[in-house]
Motif scaffolding. Structure first.
Motif, short mmCIF file in Angstrom:
data_model
loop_
_atom_site.label_atom_id
_atom_site.label_comp_id
_atom_site.label_asym_id
_atom_site.label_seq_id
_atom_site.Cartn_x
_atom_site.Cartn_y
_atom_site.Cartn_z
N GLY A 14 -26.51 -7.32 5.28
CA GLY A 14 -25.63 -6.56 6.13
C GLY A 14 -24.65 -5.71 5.34
O GLY A 14 -24.75 -5.54 4.13
N ARG A 15 -23.68 -5.14 6.03
CA ARG A 15 -22.66 -4.32 5.42
C ARG A 15 -21.30 -4.95 5.63
O ARG A 15 -21.10 -5.70 6.58
N PRO A 16 -20.34 -4.64 4.77
CA PRO A 16 -18.98 -5.15 4.99
C PRO A 16 -18.47 -4.73 6.36
O PRO A 16 -18.75 -3.61 6.82
N PRO A 17 -17.74 -5.60 7.05
CA PRO A 17 -17.26 -5.27 8.40
C PRO A 17 -16.27 -4.11 8.37
O PRO A 17 -15.62 -3.84 7.37
N GLY A 18 -16.17 -3.43 9.52
CA GLY A 18 -15.26 -2.30 9.61
C GLY A 18 -13.81 -2.73 9.52
O GLY A 18 -13.45 -3.91 9.60
N ALA A 19 -12.96 -1.71 9.35
CA ALA A 19 -11.54 -1.98 9.16
C ALA A 19 -10.88 -2.45 10.46
O ALA A 19 -11.22 -1.97 11.55
N PRO A 20 -9.94 -3.38 10.39
CA PRO A 20 -9.18 -3.79 11.58
C PRO A 20 -8.35 -2.62 12.09
O PRO A 20 -8.05 -1.66 11.37
N LYS A 21 -7.95 -2.70 13.34
CA LYS A 21 -7.15 -1.62 13.93
C LYS A 21 -5.80 -1.52 13.25
O LYS A 21 -5.27 -0.44 13.05
N ARG A 22 -5.24 -2.69 12.88
CA ARG A 22 -3.92 -2.68 12.26
C ARG A 22 -4.04 -3.28 10.87
O ARG A 22 -4.03 -4.49 10.68
N LEU A 23 -4.16 -2.44 9.86
CA LEU A 23 -4.28 -2.90 8.48
C LEU A 23 -3.00 -3.56 7.97
O LEU A 23 -3.02 -4.26 6.97
N THR A 24 -1.90 -3.32 8.67
CA THR A 24 -0.63 -3.90 8.23
C THR A 24 -0.63 -5.41 8.32
O THR A 24 0.25 -6.07 7.77
N ARG A 25 -1.59 -5.98 9.05
CA ARG A 25 -1.64 -7.43 9.20
C ARG A 25 -2.29 -8.12 8.00
O ARG A 25 -2.27 -9.35 7.91
N LEU A 26 -2.87 -7.35 7.08
CA LEU A 26 -3.59 -7.94 5.96
C LEU A 26 -2.64 -8.34 4.84
O LEU A 26 -1.52 -7.81 4.72
N PRO A 27 -3.04 -9.29 3.99
CA PRO A 27 -2.14 -9.82 2.95
C PRO A 27 -1.64 -8.78 1.97
O PRO A 27 -0.56 -8.91 1.44
N ALA A 28 -2.46 -7.75 1.64
CA ALA A 28 -2.02 -6.70 0.71
C ALA A 28 -2.21 -5.35 1.40
O ALA A 28 -3.29 -5.06 1.94
N TYR A 29 -1.19 -4.51 1.35
CA TYR A 29 -1.24 -3.26 2.14
C TYR A 29 -0.37 -2.19 1.48
O TYR A 29 0.67 -2.50 0.90
N THR A 30 -0.83 -0.95 1.55
CA THR A 30 -0.02 0.19 1.11
C THR A 30 -0.42 1.41 1.92
O THR A 30 -1.54 1.49 2.46
N THR A 31 0.46 2.40 2.01
CA THR A 31 0.18 3.62 2.76
C THR A 31 0.98 4.77 2.19
O THR A 31 2.04 4.57 1.58
N TRP A 32 0.44 5.98 2.35
CA TRP A 32 1.18 7.19 1.99
C TRP A 32 0.59 8.37 2.77
O TRP A 32 -0.49 8.28 3.35
N ARG A 33 1.30 9.48 2.76
CA ARG A 33 0.87 10.71 3.42
C ARG A 33 0.42 11.69 2.37
O ARG A 33 1.00 11.76 1.27
N THR A 34 -0.61 12.46 2.68
CA THR A 34 -1.15 13.42 1.72
C THR A 34 -1.58 14.68 2.44
O THR A 34 -1.90 14.66 3.64
N GLU A 35 -1.59 15.77 1.71
CA GLU A 35 -2.03 17.04 2.28
C GLU A 35 -3.54 17.22 2.20
O GLU A 35 -4.09 18.19 2.71
N ALA A 36 -4.23 16.27 1.50
CA ALA A 36 -5.68 16.35 1.42
C ALA A 36 -6.30 16.05 2.78
O ALA A 36 -5.72 15.34 3.62
N GLU A 37 -7.50 16.59 3.02
CA GLU A 37 -8.20 16.35 4.26
C GLU A 37 -8.69 14.90 4.32
O GLU A 37 -9.03 14.30 3.29
N PRO A 38 -8.73 14.30 5.54
CA PRO A 38 -9.21 12.91 5.65
C PRO A 38 -10.60 12.71 5.06
O PRO A 38 -10.88 11.69 4.42
N GLU A 39 -11.51 13.72 5.29
CA GLU A 39 -12.87 13.56 4.76
C GLU A 39 -12.85 13.51 3.24
O GLU A 39 -13.61 12.72 2.62
N GLN A 40 -12.01 14.32 2.60
CA GLN A 40 -11.91 14.31 1.14
C GLN A 40 -11.40 12.97 0.64
O GLN A 40 -11.87 12.44 -0.37
N VAL A 41 -10.41 12.41 1.33
CA VAL A 41 -9.85 11.12 0.92
C VAL A 41 -10.90 10.01 1.03
O VAL A 41 -11.07 9.18 0.14
N ARG A 42 -11.63 10.04 2.15
CA ARG A 42 -12.64 9.00 2.36
C ARG A 42 -13.77 9.11 1.33
O ARG A 42 -14.25 8.11 0.79
#
Length: 576
Positions: free
Chosen positions: A143-171
């Motif tokens: 199989g494949r790794p499961p998809g991301a939870p709706k709220r990643l903030t609930r996970l033990p390790a978490y970080t976030t930031w804003r960027t001007e890059a397009e979402p597709e480029q980031v992914r």
């Protein structure tokens, strides 16, 4: 750049975040624990309950502990299959304990009912644990790794930031980065899901499979093993048949056809010793030169066996295990006719090869009156004799050999059909030769000297030739190679399951309400560890370089340019 982190102290999702259960599931192949409830009445209900208990990990560990504890009396109490003589001595010395030990099977621990029951239950328990976990793990690999939870903030390790890059480029950048770091990764919706550390479960399963291999190898070896000992004097030989062994023991399923067909002759034995210093008398070289052949028509080959360097023929190993001397003795009757001439192997009593044994003349001797009799001599041999110390040799080599002979005549008891040791003299029906003073005839002889028996009974000569003998053990232990492979696999599997951590990483990149891309990264492991936040921080730092943070509307541009890399906030109580 903003940071957000909320999590339960143990790294588990807070109530109401139902989707995290799927993301955090199947990080191991351990079966889920059902809530305790009584089984339904009936045979099927009880059978299911018993099977669940038997195949649980706690029961497997308990059975393994019981097996280890059960092996302790097998090491401390003499075993019939190993040394029946010691068992007989134990019975004489402990008349009260011996019957109890018999009922408990402590003289045959490894073939007892209770030990076999533990052994079989452990075997079944391990198989019951491994089979479903293996299929589950194979399913996870396919199989494949499961998809991301709706709220990643609930996970033990978490970080976030804003960027001007397009979402597709980031992914795409995140997908390439994670694959480069040997994660199994794929795109799912607006996020990248990745997983790593499968070798942990491989090691866990390998450890349990290795235990089964070891159990099978041990059982196979005990059922089909054989072990025999043979004393061979220089110039004599041995053929691998049951009748040739001095003593022999085997497993319950062993047959004579399992013996490897070979034979060998002892050409020469060489032993050297430390001549001085604190280790005086310690052996330096013990080796036996042999000629051997395999099969009925095999060609003779030469080889040398040394301590811990056995000769391997088929499944059998021939070990050199002991050494001693065999003085050549010639016995003549009153007429001067030779009635006995042979090398007499004597058994060592100490490290200096002080030796003892018996010489038996069973046929062909007549006394001075012409009557048939048997002769017996108690022999005591000192390779290095020092005057004033007749009780022990002073060195193991033949520096000053002396043999002490005590002469008897009469009936040796060998015709009664009762087996007796060739190294001991049964004096029950024997009479000692007496000298002129009425004392027992006993005399020290050096090589080449002769002792005369009283009243023209004959002579005994200690020949100048002194042969040496070597004791060989022929062992056949099938399954030993599998047992070694299983033990090594168990060690590596256990190490992998202890030191490799299985973890998952999700990277979500989506357009925010203000049109700026918001990047979220989160990690999850089986247990709280500093490794997950550290690894996530490393990945986030690399991805941040490819998708740098965008300035907030209210921030000063100069301050945003100096904004640090994203920081990972671990769960509360986690090691930082």
């Amino acid at each position: 750049m903003s940071e957000t982190k909320t999590s339960a102290p143990d790294g588990t999702p807070a109530a109401g975040d139902e989707d995290l259960g799927a993301a955090g599931s199947q990080l191991s192949t351990a079966p889920a624990e059902d809530a305790p409830n009584l089984p339904s009445l009936g045979v099927i209900g009880w059978a299911r309950w018993f099977w669940r208990q038997l195949t649980s990990m706690r029961v497997a560990l308990l059975l393994l502990l019981l097996l280890s504890l059960g092996a302790i009396p097998g090491s401390l109490i003499p075993q019939t299959g190993i040394d029946e003589t010691k068992v007989a001595e134990f019975r004489k010395a402990h008349e009260t304990l011996a019957p109890i030990y018999d009922k408990l099977g402590l003289f045959n621990v490894y073939s007892s009912v209770w030990f076999s029951a533990i052994y079989i239950l452990l075997f079944v328990s391990l198989i019951g644990c491994i089979v479903p976990r293996t299929w589950q793990f194979v399913g996870q690999l396919r199989g494949r790794p499961p998809g991301a939870p709706k709220r990643l903030t609930r996970l033990p390790a978490y970080t976030t930031w804003r960027t001007e890059a397009e979402p597709e480029q980031v992914r795409e950048a995140a997908l390439a980065l994670l694959k480069k770091r040997r994660f199994r990764a794929h795109l799912t919706g607006d996020a990248v899901a990745a997983e790593k550390g499968y070798l942990r479960e491989v090691g866990n399963l390998a450890f349990h499979i290795a235990l089964i291999v070891m159990l099978i190898a041990f059982a196979w070896g005990q059922l089909f093993k054989s072990e025999g000992n043979k004393l061979v004097v220089e110039g004599d030989g041995f053929s691998n048949t049951l009748t040739q062994y001095d003593d022999f023991k085997s497993g319950s399923l062993f047959t004579q056809d399992d013996l490897d067909p070979f034979s060998f002759n002892l050409k020469n034995f060489t032993g050297t010793y430390e001549a001085s210093g604190p280790n005086k008398g310690t052996p330096r070289i013990y080796k036996a030169d042999l000629s051997y052949s395999v099969g009925a028509d095999g060609k003779d080959k030469k080889t040398t066996i040394e301590v811990n360097e056995p000769l391997e023929i088929g499944d059998s190993k021939v070990y050199l295990v002991s050494h001693g001397y065999a003085p050549v003795i010639t016995i003549r009757d009153g007429k001067g006719d030779i009635v006995y001439r042979d090398a007499v192997p004597l058994l060592p009593l100490d490290g200096n090869v002080t030796s003892t044994g018996a010489i038996k003349v069973m046929d062909g001797y007549r006394n001075a009156k012409g009557e048939r009799e048997q002769l017996g001599f108690q022999a005591f041999f000192l390779p290095t004799y020092v005057k004033g110390n007749e009780l022990a040799s002073q060195f193991p080599a033949l520096l000053n050999p002396v043999i002490n002979l005590e002469a008897y005549h009469g009936d040796l008891g060998v015709d009664a059909g009762i087996p007796q040791s060739v190294y001991q003299l049964n004096k029950k029906n024997l009479k000692g030769f007496k000298d002129a003073k009425g004392a027992q005839v006993r005399e020290n002889l050096k090589p080449g000297e002769t002792m005369k028996l009283p009243n023209g009974a004959g002579t005994v000569t200690f020949e100048k030739e002194i042969k040496e003998w070597a004791g060989f053990q022929v062992a056949r232990q099938p399954g030993s190679g599998w047992a070694l492979a299983g033990s090594l696999a168990a060690i590596f599997g256990l190490a992998a399951s202890l030191f490799i951590q299985r973890r998952r990483v999700w990277v979500r990149a989506a357009t925010g309400s203000d049109g700026v891309t918001v990047v979220e990264m989160a990690g999850l492991g089986r247990s709280e560890s500093a490794k997950v936040p550290e690894e996530l921080g490393d990945l986030a730092g690399i991805l941040y370089e490819q998708a740098p943070g965008a300035p907030d509307a209210e921030d000063d541009p100069a301050e945003s340019e100096a904004s640090p890399d994203p920081q990972v906030v671990p769960a509360e109580g986690a090691e930082k």
